[in-house]
Design a protein around this motif. Structure first.
Motif, PDB file in Angstrom:
ATOM      1  N   TRP A  33       0.881  -1.196   0.000  1.00 38.88           N
ATOM      2  CA  TRP A  33       0.000   0.000   0.000  1.00 38.88           C
ATOM      3  C   TRP A  33       0.898   1.220   0.000  1.00 38.88           C
ATOM      4  O   TRP A  33       1.701   1.379   0.912  1.00 38.88           O
ATOM      5  N   TYR A  87      -2.725  -0.607  -5.023  1.00 38.12           N
ATOM      6  CA  TYR A  87      -2.807   0.558  -4.150  1.00 38.12           C
ATOM      7  C   TYR A  87      -1.432   1.181  -4.237  1.00 38.12           C
ATOM      8  O   TYR A  87      -0.508   0.823  -3.529  1.00 38.12           O
ATOM      9  N   TYR A 144      -6.008   1.959 -10.265  1.00 43.28           N
ATOM     10  CA  TYR A 144      -5.597   2.463  -8.949  1.00 43.28           C
ATOM     11  C   TYR A 144      -6.690   3.331  -8.323  1.00 43.28           C
ATOM     12  O   TYR A 144      -7.602   3.787  -9.007  1.00 43.28           O
ATOM     13  N   GLY A 145      -6.574   3.535  -7.032  1.00 44.43           N
ATOM     14  CA  GLY A 145      -7.382   4.546  -6.349  1.00 44.43           C
ATOM     15  C   GLY A 145      -6.526   5.754  -6.020  1.00 44.43           C
ATOM     16  O   GLY A 145      -7.011   6.875  -5.929  1.00 44.43           O
ATOM     17  N   PHE A 146      -5.224   5.498  -5.796  1.00 43.15           N
ATOM     18  CA  PHE A 146      -4.247   6.566  -5.554  1.00 43.15           C
ATOM     19  C   PHE A 146      -2.879   5.990  -5.880  1.00 43.15           C
ATOM     20  O   PHE A 146      -2.706   4.769  -5.957  1.00 43.15           O
ATOM     21  N   GLU A 163      -8.969   4.917 -12.953  1.00 39.82           N
ATOM     22  CA  GLU A 163      -8.962   5.471 -11.599  1.00 39.82           C
ATOM     23  C   GLU A 163     -10.285   5.165 -10.925  1.00 39.82           C
ATOM     24  O   GLU A 163     -11.342   5.518 -11.444  1.00 39.82           O
ATOM     25  N   ASP A 216     -12.575   4.786  -7.050  1.00 38.61           N
ATOM     26  CA  ASP A 216     -12.695   5.015  -5.615  1.00 38.61           C
ATOM     27  C   ASP A 216     -11.962   3.880  -4.893  1.00 38.61           C
ATOM     28  O   ASP A 216     -12.017   2.718  -5.317  1.00 38.61           O
ATOM     29  N   GLU A 217     -11.274   4.202  -3.803  1.00 40.13           N
ATOM     30  CA  GLU A 217     -10.463   3.194  -3.111  1.00 40.13           C
ATOM     31  C   GLU A 217     -11.297   2.008  -2.625  1.00 40.13           C
ATOM     32  O   GLU A 217     -10.822   0.863  -2.609  1.00 40.13           O
ATOM     33  N   GLY A 218     -12.514   2.279  -2.199  1.00 44.67           N
ATOM     34  CA  GLY A 218     -13.373   1.194  -1.748  1.00 44.67           C
ATOM     35  C   GLY A 218     -13.916   0.386  -2.917  1.00 44.67           C
ATOM     36  O   GLY A 218     -14.064  -0.840  -2.829  1.00 44.67           O
ATOM     37  N   TYR A 236     -11.331  -2.095  -3.886  1.00 48.05           N
ATOM     38  CA  TYR A 236     -11.399  -3.240  -2.959  1.00 48.05           C
ATOM     39  C   TYR A 236     -12.497  -4.215  -3.417  1.00 48.05           C
ATOM     40  O   TYR A 236     -12.274  -5.440  -3.477  1.00 48.05           O
ATOM     41  N   LEU A 237     -13.660  -3.692  -3.784  1.00 45.12           N
ATOM     42  CA  LEU A 237     -14.755  -4.573  -4.205  1.00 45.12           C
ATOM     43  C   LEU A 237     -14.418  -5.291  -5.506  1.00 45.12           C
ATOM     44  O   LEU A 237     -14.859  -6.432  -5.719  1.00 45.12           O
ATOM     45  N   MET A 251     -16.449   9.407 -11.318  1.00 41.48           N
ATOM     46  CA  MET A 251     -15.848   8.084 -11.506  1.00 41.48           C
ATOM     47  C   MET A 251     -16.456   7.356 -12.703  1.00 41.48           C
ATOM     48  O   MET A 251     -15.750   6.694 -13.457  1.00 41.48           O
ATOM     49  N   PHE A 290     -13.368   0.617   5.302  1.00 36.55           N
ATOM     50  CA  PHE A 290     -14.482   0.637   4.345  1.00 36.55           C
ATOM     51  C   PHE A 290     -15.770   0.110   4.972  1.00 36.55           C
ATOM     52  O   PHE A 290     -16.859   0.543   4.609  1.00 36.55           O
ATOM     53  N   ARG A 324      -9.256   8.918  -4.657  1.00 37.31           N
ATOM     54  CA  ARG A 324      -9.139   8.418  -3.285  1.00 37.31           C
ATOM     55  C   ARG A 324     -10.487   7.849  -2.836  1.00 37.31           C
ATOM     56  O   ARG A 324     -11.156   7.189  -3.598  1.00 37.31           O
TER      57      ARG A 324
END
Lengths: 293, 255
Positions: free
Chosen positions: A21, A47, A66-68, A93, A95-97, A100-101, A123, B84, B126
């Motif tokens: 990360w 990540y 990526y999310g960031f 690009e 969202d970070e969550g 994850y999904l 997004m 999350f 983000r």
């Protein structure tokens, strides 16, 4: 296995997930082996930290998912930033969550997971491949024929290969993290057709509980296809409790993004060192002895 | 402790005030001044809030900023992934930065220019898209100018009120932009049209100065109060307990 053995299992055009990360517990010795190879047109799912920056700098990454992309103490990864601004890499690009999904959906072999993340933001406009779904169920408190809620369907981020770095592992591929956060390394392993894991030290299976509780054994060999012993293999990213981030080295790396001569010197001296042992020897020659232990 | 409150301390207290009434939620301020504000709120009027150590645990004690070795009173493990679950549960109030923000509260921290090939790649989306549609959000903008308070943002990371107006009942119920705190004043959306309004001006700042530094038509009430000053107890907490090293000063550039 060695790092080069792992790279021999990869091929150009693959989608490769990278654990860790930002500038934390990245499989850097495996990344450097890719940098020394002819692999190209890679889709990198991460990540993101210096793994992404380096693969952008060498031009081997065609697309980053990526999310960031950050170096933590340097908020924006400068090589990635440069590649985005010069248009030399494609970007997915999320969202970070949502990201994850996508990993979770790949791990569970379903086409997507639904979420509200992305509705209302740009997004969806940035990612025209994304679709929405309508819930087949009425909303909470609704009647049976009330229309269901619209949600974003985050597609599975299926990986051809995953690369992760653990603190300890046994020879058959059971991995152990000893720091405060596993991040998504177990999910990267489960989302990938094949997973290659480097570690600080290979130990006997009966020693896996010497340094951490059973809760630290989150990457079973079921999801791992090869193990590489690479002490300081995450350098210059942090790998607690074994060592912290080498901030001086990271700052030197970051500064090469705006300085072609400095990048060339950095690349030839550190990135092209012939194998991880040669890299470690070059770290030893630094005035600070190669950063924190 | 000596000397009157300075602008960084007034801003920290304004951010603390954004958490007033939140109760037992995860307060997740990002950035030095926001973290000071959050920890100050919990140490004073919002004791039920939970907060991270900015690494991977929830710490029940009041930690100093920027000290990785400070002793933590650990009350739960909160690795990054678990955040999350908190986001999606709605039991969170985040304070994020905003490279650009508009009159409806749309926030950009992704990129300047066209996102396909940005003039400046910023942090990326983000967690903003997910945060805004799940729980309360506030923003911290340390330098208020027509470059940050803009007519239209280049990329919408966190959607504002106009962008969620047509979305589901659930999203509209969860979406709240509580406050925006800048180095000039405090702003909210507590009006029927949900457009940014001046809530208070920091001491010594004229309303005209705020209007000149804002790139859209800001709502201004007839009477604009001054942002409240920190109490002596708050100044003590900021200066002696939460930020004895004065890290909060680094987020400000002289005007």
């Amino acid at each position: 296995m060695t790092e080069d053995d792992v790279v021999a299992e990869l091929s150009s055009g693959m989608t490769i997930g990278i654990g860790g990360w930002a500038s934390r517990r990245k499989p850097m010795s495996l990344i450097r082996a890719i940098l020394r190879s002819d692999l190209k047109d890679l889709t990198v799912v991460s990540y993101g930290g210096p793994d992404v920056g380096l693969l952008c700098a060498t031009g081997q990454a065609r697309r980053i998912v990526y999310g960031f992309v950050s170096l933590d103490t340097i908020p924006l990864e400068p090589h990635f930033r440069r590649a985005r601004q010069e248009g030399t890499v494609e970007a997915t690009e999320l969202d970070e969550g949502a990201f994850y999904l996508g990993l979770l959906a790949a791990a569970h072999r379903v086409p997507f997971y639904p979420t509200r993340a992305g509705l209302g933001s740009d997004m969806l406009a940035m990612n025209p491949q994304l679709r929405t779904v309508v819930s087949p169920y009425p909303p909470d408190g609704g009647e049976g024929d009330d229309p269901g809620e619209e949600l974003v369907a985050i597609p599975a981020l299926r990986l051809d290969a995953a690369l992760i770095h653990m603190n300890r592992a046994d020879a058959s591929g059971n991995g152990q993290f000893l720091g405060p956060d596993l991040y998504f390394d177990d999910l990267f392993a489960k989302a990938a057709a094949r997973t290659f894991m480097s570690c600080e030290r290979i130990v006997d299976t009966d020693a896996l509980l010497d340094e951490g509780s059973v809760h630290t054994l989150k990457v079973p060999r079921l999801f791992v296809d090869g193990v590489v012993e690479a002490p300081r293999g995450a350098h210059f990213t942090e790998c607690p409790p074994d060592y912290g981030r080498d901030e001086a080295f990271q700052a030197e790396y970051a500064a090469t993004a705006g300085d072609p001569a400095a990048w060339e010197a950095f690349r030839t001296h550190y990135l092209e060192a012939d194998g991880h042992d040669a890299y470690l020897a070059r770290l030893e020659q630094r005035t600070d002895g190669g950063g924190p232990r | 402790m000596s000397g009157p409150a300075t602008i960084d301390e007034i801003c920290a207290v304004a951010i603390a005030e954004a958490f007033r009434g939140d109760g037992e939620i995860l307060a997740n301020p990002i950035g030095t001044v926001p973290i000071i504000g959050g920890r100050l709120a919990r140490a004073t009027f919002e004791p039920d809030m939970v907060m991270t150590d900015t690494v991977a645990v929830l710490a029940a004690n009041t930690l100093p900023v920027g000290d990785p070795d400070a002793e933590r009173l650990v009350e739960a493990w909160m690795p990054y992934r678990d955040m999350f679950d908190v986001v999606w549960s709605g039991r969170r109030h985040v304070v994020m930065g905003a490279s650009q923000i508009d009159s409806a509260g749309n926030q950009n921290l992704a990129a300047i220019g066209d996102w396909r090939r940005p003039k400046a790649q910023l942090l990326g989306l983000r967690g903003a898209p997910g945060n805004l549609v799940n729980h309360t959000t506030s923003y911290w903008v340390p330098r208020h100018s027509t470059r940050t308070f803009v007519e239209s943002v280049d990329v919408v990371s966190g959607p504002g009120y106009d962008r969620v107006a047509d979305l589901s009942d659930t999203i509209r119920a969860n979406h709240e932009i509580r406050r925006i705190v800048s180095d000039l004043g405090v702003f909210d959306f507590d009006n029927p049209e949900r457009r940014m309004a001046l809530r208070s001006r920091h001491p010594g700042v004229a309303v005209e100065e705020i209007l000149e530094a804002t790139g859209f038509e800001l709502r201004v009430p007839d009477e604009v109060p001054e942002t409240r000053l920190p109490t002596d107890a708050e100044l003590h907490l900021i200066r002696e307990v939460i930020d004895p090293g004065g890290l909060r000063k680094a987020e400000f550039t002289p005007r």
